[in-house]
Design a protein around this motif. Structure first.
Motif, PDB file in Angstrom:
ATOM      1  N   ASN A 121     -35.890 -33.791  -8.396  1.00 24.05           N
ATOM      2  CA  ASN A 121     -36.022 -33.699  -9.853  1.00 24.05           C
ATOM      3  C   ASN A 121     -35.690 -32.271 -10.284  1.00 24.05           C
ATOM      4  O   ASN A 121     -36.557 -31.451 -10.508  1.00 24.05           O
ATOM      5  CB  ASN A 121     -37.449 -34.084 -10.275  1.00 24.05           C
ATOM      6  CG  ASN A 121     -37.627 -34.029 -11.775  1.00 24.05           C
ATOM      7  OD1 ASN A 121     -36.670 -34.151 -12.533  1.00 24.05           O
ATOM      8  ND2 ASN A 121     -38.860 -33.837 -12.215  1.00 24.05           N
TER       9      ASN A 121
ATOM     10  N   ALA B  98     -28.582 -35.082 -15.401  1.00 23.42           N
ATOM     11  CA  ALA B  98     -29.140 -36.163 -14.587  1.00 23.42           C
ATOM     12  C   ALA B  98     -28.571 -36.173 -13.174  1.00 23.42           C
ATOM     13  O   ALA B  98     -29.216 -36.682 -12.250  1.00 23.42           O
ATOM     14  CB  ALA B  98     -28.874 -37.513 -15.269  1.00 23.42           C
TER      15      ALA B  98
ATOM     16  N   ASN C 198     -30.749 -35.039 -10.325  1.00 21.59           N
ATOM     17  CA  ASN C 198     -31.894 -35.865  -9.951  1.00 21.59           C
ATOM     18  C   ASN C 198     -31.418 -36.945  -8.983  1.00 21.59           C
ATOM     19  O   ASN C 198     -30.272 -37.393  -9.043  1.00 21.59           O
ATOM     20  CB  ASN C 198     -32.530 -36.527 -11.171  1.00 21.59           C
ATOM     21  CG  ASN C 198     -33.012 -35.503 -12.186  1.00 21.59           C
ATOM     22  OD1 ASN C 198     -33.362 -34.386 -11.829  1.00 21.59           O
ATOM     23  ND2 ASN C 198     -33.024 -35.879 -13.451  1.00 21.59           N
TER      24      ASN C 198
ATOM     25  N   GLY D 200     -33.030 -31.839 -12.725  1.00 22.53           N
ATOM     26  CA  GLY D 200     -32.262 -31.928 -13.960  1.00 22.53           C
ATOM     27  C   GLY D 200     -33.011 -31.343 -15.148  1.00 22.53           C
ATOM     28  O   GLY D 200     -34.199 -30.985 -15.037  1.00 22.53           O
ATOM     29  N   PRO D 201     -32.344 -31.275 -16.318  1.00 20.71           N
ATOM     30  CA  PRO D 201     -30.982 -31.790 -16.552  1.00 20.71           C
ATOM     31  C   PRO D 201     -29.926 -30.853 -15.958  1.00 20.71           C
ATOM     32  O   PRO D 201     -30.240 -29.696 -15.690  1.00 20.71           O
ATOM     33  CB  PRO D 201     -30.913 -31.838 -18.069  1.00 20.71           C
ATOM     34  CG  PRO D 201     -31.876 -30.794 -18.551  1.00 20.71           C
ATOM     35  CD  PRO D 201     -32.983 -30.742 -17.532  1.00 20.71           C
TER      36      PRO D 201
END
Length: 348
Positions: free
Chosen positions: A181, A186, A189, A183-184
């Motif tokens: 995790n 996406a 991620n 991101g941003p």
């Protein structure tokens, strides 16, 4: 040769057909519909698999870091210590301290810090950079992440086989578990399914972002070896500085501005004999060895225990995300079930 009777031929054909029918492939059992309780048990086993994988990878990282530490000690003993305590190096460092002091003033680093930076540069070139050609903590950390993902993927497959989990349902469940995790955007991620099965790790943007994030975190930190060298530089600067006045080196430097380094060293050598250096060298070697060994031991502990920049930092990040997501999903489900009970009970 007696011809076969028609009745015998019919019997042989029927026998052959029966053999073919008996060799029909077994029919696969229909997919099992798993209950919510079974899926919850699968989640628990994935958490256990993550913990077990982390423990196994930690053993690998610890063994690898011991090899790294041994090689650093070997290069320190064979290269850096002889270089630093050598007669001509001491002459050169004395000249440097004299030069630093003559050019010190407002807005400039103190001589001790400038000498520390020089020694750190030499230590990296002579020791750490040489060891990194064979093995280095960043490579160990990257390999530890790869090994964790590989071990976890193998155990997830075993769990799926044990519970006969439908592949589509299992993949959907793994897709909902977040592993990276950052991101941003996406693309930084990634779900657990992506990490395990979608494509090779080298082709996954989120994994590349995680590796880059780990490398940046390490470069932002301060290595213990550098801290130890600062102590060495402080002591060296004081010791060398104490010899500047009786040896007249400061005035020699002032009169030799613009000359080449070799000429400066020869000027410095005129006031300091080899015999005096040889008498002081054993004590100098022992003091330097103690300081650098203490710094290296502290650095090794930091690399093994720091969960954000150490050799296991990437594994701790991945396992933390995966386990937290699984535990969070279970807690959310439990809260939802308890909430529905709280709504129904007053009506009853």
């Amino acid at each position: 040769m007696t011809p076969c009777s028609p009745l015998l031929l019919v019997f042989i054909v029927l026998l052959a057909l029966g053999g073919c029918a008996s060799r029909q492939p077994p029919v696969e059992p229909p997919p099992v519909q798993l209950s919510p309780a079974t899926w919850e048990q699968i989640d628990r086993e994935i958490i256990d698999a993550s913990l077990a994988s982390t423990s196994s990878v930690n053993d690998y990282a610890r063994r690898s870091m011991r090899v790294w530490k041994d090689r650093v000690q070997q290069f320190t003993e064979s290269d850096f210590i002889p270089w630093f305590t050598g007669y001509w190096t001491q002459q050169w460092l004395t000249m440097k301290v004299a030069w630093y002091r003559m050019n010190s003033g407002e807005g400039k680093e103190p001589p001790e810090k400038r000498l520390a930076l020089y020694l750190q540069e030499q230590y990296h070139q002579r020791v750490l950079d040489q060891v990194s050609k064979e093995i280095d903590p960043e490579g160990i950390r990257d390999r530890a992440m790869e090994l964790y993902i590989q071990l976890l993927g193998q155990q997830v497959q075993q769990i799926a086989k044990r519970y006969r989990a439908p592949p589509e349902q299992l993949n959907l469940r793994l897709t909902r578990i977040q592993a990276i995790n950052l991101g941003p955007p996406a693309a930084r991620n990634a779900s657990l399914y992506q990490l395990l099965y979608s494509k090779p790790l080298a082709e996954q943007p989120a994994y590349a972002a995680l590796v880059g994030h780990m490398h940046s975190a390490v470069r932002a930190g301060t290595q213990r070896s550098d801290v130890g060298l600062s102590s060495v530089a402080q002591q060296a600067s004081e010791k060398l500085g104490a010899t500047l006045a009786p040896r007249g080196i400061a005035s020699a430097v002032a009169s030799a501005v613009g000359r080449v380094a070799g000429a400066l060293i020869s000027v410095a050598a005129t006031g300091y004999g080899v015999i005096t250096h040889n008498q002081e060298q054993p004590q100098m070697i022992e003091q330097l060895r103690v300081i650098l060994n203490v710094a290296l031991n502290e650095e090794w502990r930091e690399l093994m225990e720091n969960r954000k920049t150490g050799a296991m930092a990437g594994v701790y990040y991945l396992s933390g995300e995966i386990e937290e997501n699984l535990l969070g999903a279970r807690q959310l489900q439990n809260d939802s079930e308890q909430g529905s009970l709280r709504i129904v009970l007053p009506a009853q």
